[in-house]
Design an enzyme around this catalytic site. Structure first.
Site, PDB file in Angstrom:
ATOM      1  N   ILE A  18       0.829  -1.205   0.000  1.00  0.00           N
ATOM      2  CA  ILE A  18       0.000   0.000   0.000  1.00  0.00           C
ATOM      3  C   ILE A  18       0.868   1.262   0.000  1.00  0.00           C
ATOM      4  O   ILE A  18       0.586   2.220  -0.723  1.00  0.00           O
ATOM      5  CB  ILE A  18      -0.949  -0.024   1.221  1.00  0.00           C
ATOM      6  CG1 ILE A  18      -2.008  -1.127   1.028  1.00  0.00           C
ATOM      7  CG2 ILE A  18      -1.604   1.334   1.439  1.00  0.00           C
ATOM      8  CD1 ILE A  18      -2.880  -1.376   2.260  1.00  0.00           C
ATOM      9  N   ASP A  37      11.631   2.873   4.212  1.00  0.00           N
ATOM     10  CA  ASP A  37      11.305   1.485   4.585  1.00  0.00           C
ATOM     11  C   ASP A  37      12.456   0.929   5.431  1.00  0.00           C
ATOM     12  O   ASP A  37      13.443   1.622   5.681  1.00  0.00           O
ATOM     13  CB  ASP A  37      11.068   0.627   3.330  1.00  0.00           C
ATOM     14  CG  ASP A  37      10.087  -0.518   3.585  1.00  0.00           C
ATOM     15  OD1 ASP A  37      10.411  -1.425   4.393  1.00  0.00           O
ATOM     16  OD2 ASP A  37       8.988  -0.507   3.008  1.00  0.00           O
ATOM     17  N   ASN A  90       2.065   4.748   7.102  1.00  0.00           N
ATOM     18  CA  ASN A  90       1.563   3.526   6.467  1.00  0.00           C
ATOM     19  C   ASN A  90       2.150   2.260   7.066  1.00  0.00           C
ATOM     20  O   ASN A  90       1.454   1.248   7.162  1.00  0.00           O
ATOM     21  CB  ASN A  90       1.864   3.575   4.961  1.00  0.00           C
ATOM     22  CG  ASN A  90       1.689   2.214   4.315  1.00  0.00           C
ATOM     23  OD1 ASN A  90       0.567   1.760   4.087  1.00  0.00           O
ATOM     24  ND2 ASN A  90       2.800   1.527   4.030  1.00  0.00           N
ATOM     25  N   GLY A  94       1.181  -6.555  12.577  1.00  0.00           N
ATOM     26  CA  GLY A  94       1.194  -7.153  13.909  1.00  0.00           C
ATOM     27  C   GLY A  94       0.146  -8.203  14.196  1.00  0.00           C
ATOM     28  O   GLY A  94       0.165  -8.802  15.266  1.00  0.00           O
ATOM     29  N   SER A 141      -7.130   0.241   9.380  1.00  0.00           N
ATOM     30  CA  SER A 141      -7.649  -1.004   8.824  1.00  0.00           C
ATOM     31  C   SER A 141      -9.127  -1.114   9.173  1.00  0.00           C
ATOM     32  O   SER A 141      -9.574  -0.549  10.178  1.00  0.00           O
ATOM     33  CB  SER A 141      -6.914  -2.206   9.420  1.00  0.00           C
ATOM     34  OG  SER A 141      -7.541  -3.413   9.023  1.00  0.00           O
ATOM     35  N   ASN A 146     -13.946  -3.922  13.053  1.00  0.00           N
ATOM     36  CA  ASN A 146     -14.430  -5.301  13.057  1.00  0.00           C
ATOM     37  C   ASN A 146     -14.075  -6.013  14.361  1.00  0.00           C
ATOM     38  O   ASN A 146     -13.142  -5.621  15.056  1.00  0.00           O
ATOM     39  CB  ASN A 146     -13.820  -6.083  11.892  1.00  0.00           C
ATOM     40  CG  ASN A 146     -14.315  -5.587  10.542  1.00  0.00           C
ATOM     41  OD1 ASN A 146     -15.271  -4.814  10.481  1.00  0.00           O
ATOM     42  ND2 ASN A 146     -13.671  -6.016   9.478  1.00  0.00           N
ATOM     43  N   TYR A 154      -4.103  -6.529  17.088  1.00  0.00           N
ATOM     44  CA  TYR A 154      -4.112  -5.739  15.845  1.00  0.00           C
ATOM     45  C   TYR A 154      -5.340  -4.834  15.783  1.00  0.00           C
ATOM     46  O   TYR A 154      -5.218  -3.623  15.538  1.00  0.00           O
ATOM     47  CB  TYR A 154      -4.074  -6.689  14.647  1.00  0.00           C
ATOM     48  CG  TYR A 154      -4.030  -6.009  13.291  1.00  0.00           C
ATOM     49  CD1 TYR A 154      -2.873  -5.380  12.842  1.00  0.00           C
ATOM     50  CD2 TYR A 154      -5.143  -5.996  12.449  1.00  0.00           C
ATOM     51  CE1 TYR A 154      -2.828  -4.765  11.596  1.00  0.00           C
ATOM     52  CE2 TYR A 154      -5.105  -5.385  11.206  1.00  0.00           C
ATOM     53  CZ  TYR A 154      -3.949  -4.778  10.780  1.00  0.00           C
ATOM     54  OH  TYR A 154      -3.907  -4.163   9.544  1.00  0.00           O
ATOM     55  N   LYS A 158      -5.468  -0.689  15.850  1.00  0.00           N
ATOM     56  CA  LYS A 158      -5.979   0.107  14.726  1.00  0.00           C
ATOM     57  C   LYS A 158      -7.162   0.967  15.176  1.00  0.00           C
ATOM     58  O   LYS A 158      -7.357   2.077  14.671  1.00  0.00           O
ATOM     59  CB  LYS A 158      -6.369  -0.801  13.555  1.00  0.00           C
ATOM     60  CG  LYS A 158      -5.170  -1.470  12.862  1.00  0.00           C
ATOM     61  CD  LYS A 158      -4.246  -0.456  12.174  1.00  0.00           C
ATOM     62  CE  LYS A 158      -3.257  -1.146  11.227  1.00  0.00           C
ATOM     63  NZ  LYS A 158      -2.361  -0.195  10.534  1.00  0.00           N
ATOM     64  N   THR A 189      -1.539  -7.493  -1.322  1.00  0.00           N
ATOM     65  CA  THR A 189      -0.154  -7.164  -0.967  1.00  0.00           C
ATOM     66  C   THR A 189       0.489  -8.419  -0.379  1.00  0.00           C
ATOM     67  O   THR A 189      -0.198  -9.416  -0.115  1.00  0.00           O
ATOM     68  CB  THR A 189      -0.090  -6.068   0.119  1.00  0.00           C
ATOM     69  OG1 THR A 189      -0.718  -6.583   1.300  1.00  0.00           O
ATOM     70  CG2 THR A 189      -0.787  -4.794  -0.317  1.00  0.00           C
TER      71      THR A 189
HETATM   72  P1  NAD Z   1       3.231  -4.994   3.150  1.00  0.00           P
HETATM   73  O1  NAD Z   1       3.788  -6.017   4.059  1.00  0.00           O
HETATM   74  O2  NAD Z   1       2.864  -5.367   1.753  1.00  0.00           O
HETATM   75  O3  NAD Z   1       4.195  -3.746   3.083  1.00  0.00           O
HETATM   76  C1  NAD Z   1       4.569  -3.121   4.273  1.00  0.00           C
HETATM   77  C2  NAD Z   1       5.889  -2.391   4.092  1.00  0.00           C
HETATM   78  O4  NAD Z   1       6.191  -1.813   5.368  1.00  0.00           O
HETATM   79  C3  NAD Z   1       7.038  -3.335   3.743  1.00  0.00           C
HETATM   80  O5  NAD Z   1       7.816  -2.782   2.712  1.00  0.00           O
HETATM   81  C4  NAD Z   1       7.798  -3.464   5.062  1.00  0.00           C
HETATM   82  O6  NAD Z   1       9.194  -3.657   4.879  1.00  0.00           O
HETATM   83  C5  NAD Z   1       7.506  -2.142   5.723  1.00  0.00           C
HETATM   84  N1  NAD Z   1       7.636  -2.208   7.176  1.00  0.00           N
HETATM   85  C6  NAD Z   1       7.313  -3.216   8.004  1.00  0.00           C
HETATM   86  N2  NAD Z   1       7.642  -2.902   9.283  1.00  0.00           N
HETATM   87  C7  NAD Z   1       8.184  -1.670   9.252  1.00  0.00           C
HETATM   88  C8  NAD Z   1       8.727  -0.809  10.244  1.00  0.00           C
HETATM   89  N3  NAD Z   1       8.803  -1.174  11.525  1.00  0.00           N
HETATM   90  N4  NAD Z   1       9.178   0.407   9.848  1.00  0.00           N
HETATM   91  C9  NAD Z   1       9.127   0.772   8.552  1.00  0.00           C
HETATM   92  N5  NAD Z   1       8.653  -0.011   7.572  1.00  0.00           N
HETATM   93  C10 NAD Z   1       8.177  -1.214   7.922  1.00  0.00           C
HETATM   94  O7  NAD Z   1       1.950  -4.407   3.932  1.00  0.00           O
HETATM   95  P2  NAD Z   1       0.653  -3.644   3.404  1.00  0.00           P
HETATM   96  O8  NAD Z   1      -0.433  -4.624   3.226  1.00  0.00           O
HETATM   97  O9  NAD Z   1       0.990  -2.751   2.284  1.00  0.00           O
HETATM   98  O10 NAD Z   1       0.284  -2.816   4.709  1.00  0.00           O
HETATM   99  C11 NAD Z   1       0.512  -1.434   4.837  1.00  0.00           C
HETATM  100  C12 NAD Z   1      -0.456  -0.888   5.887  1.00  0.00           C
HETATM  101  O11 NAD Z   1      -1.808  -1.145   5.478  1.00  0.00           O
HETATM  102  C13 NAD Z   1      -0.302  -1.493   7.265  1.00  0.00           C
HETATM  103  O12 NAD Z   1      -0.443  -0.474   8.244  1.00  0.00           O
HETATM  104  C14 NAD Z   1      -1.466  -2.476   7.342  1.00  0.00           C
HETATM  105  O13 NAD Z   1      -1.873  -2.678   8.684  1.00  0.00           O
HETATM  106  C15 NAD Z   1      -2.511  -1.743   6.531  1.00  0.00           C
HETATM  107  N6  NAD Z   1      -3.584  -2.588   5.979  1.00  0.00           N
HETATM  108  C16 NAD Z   1      -3.349  -3.499   4.996  1.00  0.00           C
HETATM  109  C17 NAD Z   1      -4.403  -4.250   4.478  1.00  0.00           C
HETATM  110  C18 NAD Z   1      -4.228  -5.246   3.365  1.00  0.00           C
HETATM  111  O14 NAD Z   1      -5.199  -5.906   2.987  1.00  0.00           O
HETATM  112  N7  NAD Z   1      -3.058  -5.411   2.790  1.00  0.00           N
HETATM  113  C19 NAD Z   1      -5.700  -4.056   4.949  1.00  0.00           C
HETATM  114  C20 NAD Z   1      -5.897  -3.124   5.953  1.00  0.00           C
HETATM  115  C21 NAD Z   1      -4.846  -2.389   6.446  1.00  0.00           C
END
Ligand code: NAD
Length: 248
Positions: A18, A37, A90, A94, A141, A146, A154, A158, A189
């Protein structure tokens, strides 16, 4: 306007998923982006892809749970682009975890999703104010509303992020800084891939009116609205972006 010319954004966790989607959409809208990152090579690859597409981006290492990294990240935006106007919290994660999880796992969700986001807001806000105002966007999220098994850490972290958004909108509004959040539904993702099975995907689509999972760019476009002047009088809001899927 939805243009972000003359804006400078920090996006955390922007090498993938994202965060990368948000960074790419912002760059296409004319924004200069600090792609941060955990690992420099991955952040640099994402920043290089943006530059090859004609955008402005630099890479930075930032583990959002580490104070020195957070301080250095804000400095990078100022040294690379001269100012800061947008912060996107972003990086997060967890969950899910069993009820019997070690307390360290529970605490980690709050470190990652709540404390880091708040601290980066503290560090960024004076600079955003100095630049004449801007926006903070927290990536939350649907789990923040939910209820489910294995989601205590988690989901509640959130939920805390959502309420942090609503409350800090009051603190930062007088400084010309809007604070909003996006609650994404299921986005394709790497993070989602770890929990997605064909059965789970089918069940998700059944509850999704638009009959597809989300892409990172879907969140990027909503983020563009919330961080560009187009949403100039929107603050303290948590926007669900989920293909029409409802909170359970
Ligand atoms: P992802 O795992 O695809 O990408 C996350 C990125 O964050 C990675 O590049 C990772 O290296 C980096 N990262 C992890 N820990 C880190 C830290 N401590 N400091 C800096 N960077 C760090 O994840 P995503 O799905 O893109 O999730 C991004 C955000 O969206 C998160 O906050 C997640 O909770 C939220 N989210 C995702 C979804 C989904 O369906 N993918 C749904 C709801 C919320």
């Amino acid at each position: 306007s939805f243009r972000m010319n003359d804006q400078v954004a920090i996006v955390t966790g922007a090498a993938a998923g994202i965060g990368r989607g948000i960074a790419e959409v912002f760059a296409n809208a004319g924004c200069s982006v600090v792609v941060s990152d955990l690992a420099l090579d991955k952040a640099e690859a994402a920043a290089a892809a943006i530059r090859e597409a004609g955008g402005k981006a630099v890479a930075a290492v930032c583990n959002v749970t580490v104070e020195e990294d957070r301080v250095a990240l804000v400095k990078t935006a100022l040294s690379a682009f001269g100012k800061l106007t947008v912060l996107v919290n972003n990086a997060g994660g967890g969950g899910p975890k069993p009820f019997e999880m070690p307390m360290g796992d529970f605490e980690w969700a709050y470190q990652l999703n709540v404390f880091s986001a708040f601290r980066l807001m503290q560090l960024a806000a004076p600079h955003i104010q100095h630049a004449g105002g801007g926006a903070v966007l927290n990536i939350s999220s649907m789990a923040g509303e939910n209820k489910n098994v294995r989601m205590a850490s988690y989901s509640s972290s959130k939920a805390a992020m959502n309420h942090l958004t609503r409350n800090t909108a009051f603190d930062l509004g007088p400084m010309g800084i809007r604070v909003n959040a996006i609650a994404p539904g299921a986005i394709r993702t790497a993070a989602l891939a770890t929990v997605l099975t064909p059965g789970i995907e089918k069940a998700m689509l059944k509850r999704t009116p638009l009959k597809r999972l989300g892409e990172a760019s879907d969140i990027g476009m909503a983020a563009l609205f919330l961080c560009s002047p187009a949403s100039g009088w929107v603050s303290g809001q948590v926007l669900t972006v989920s293909g029409g899927g409802l909170q359970e």
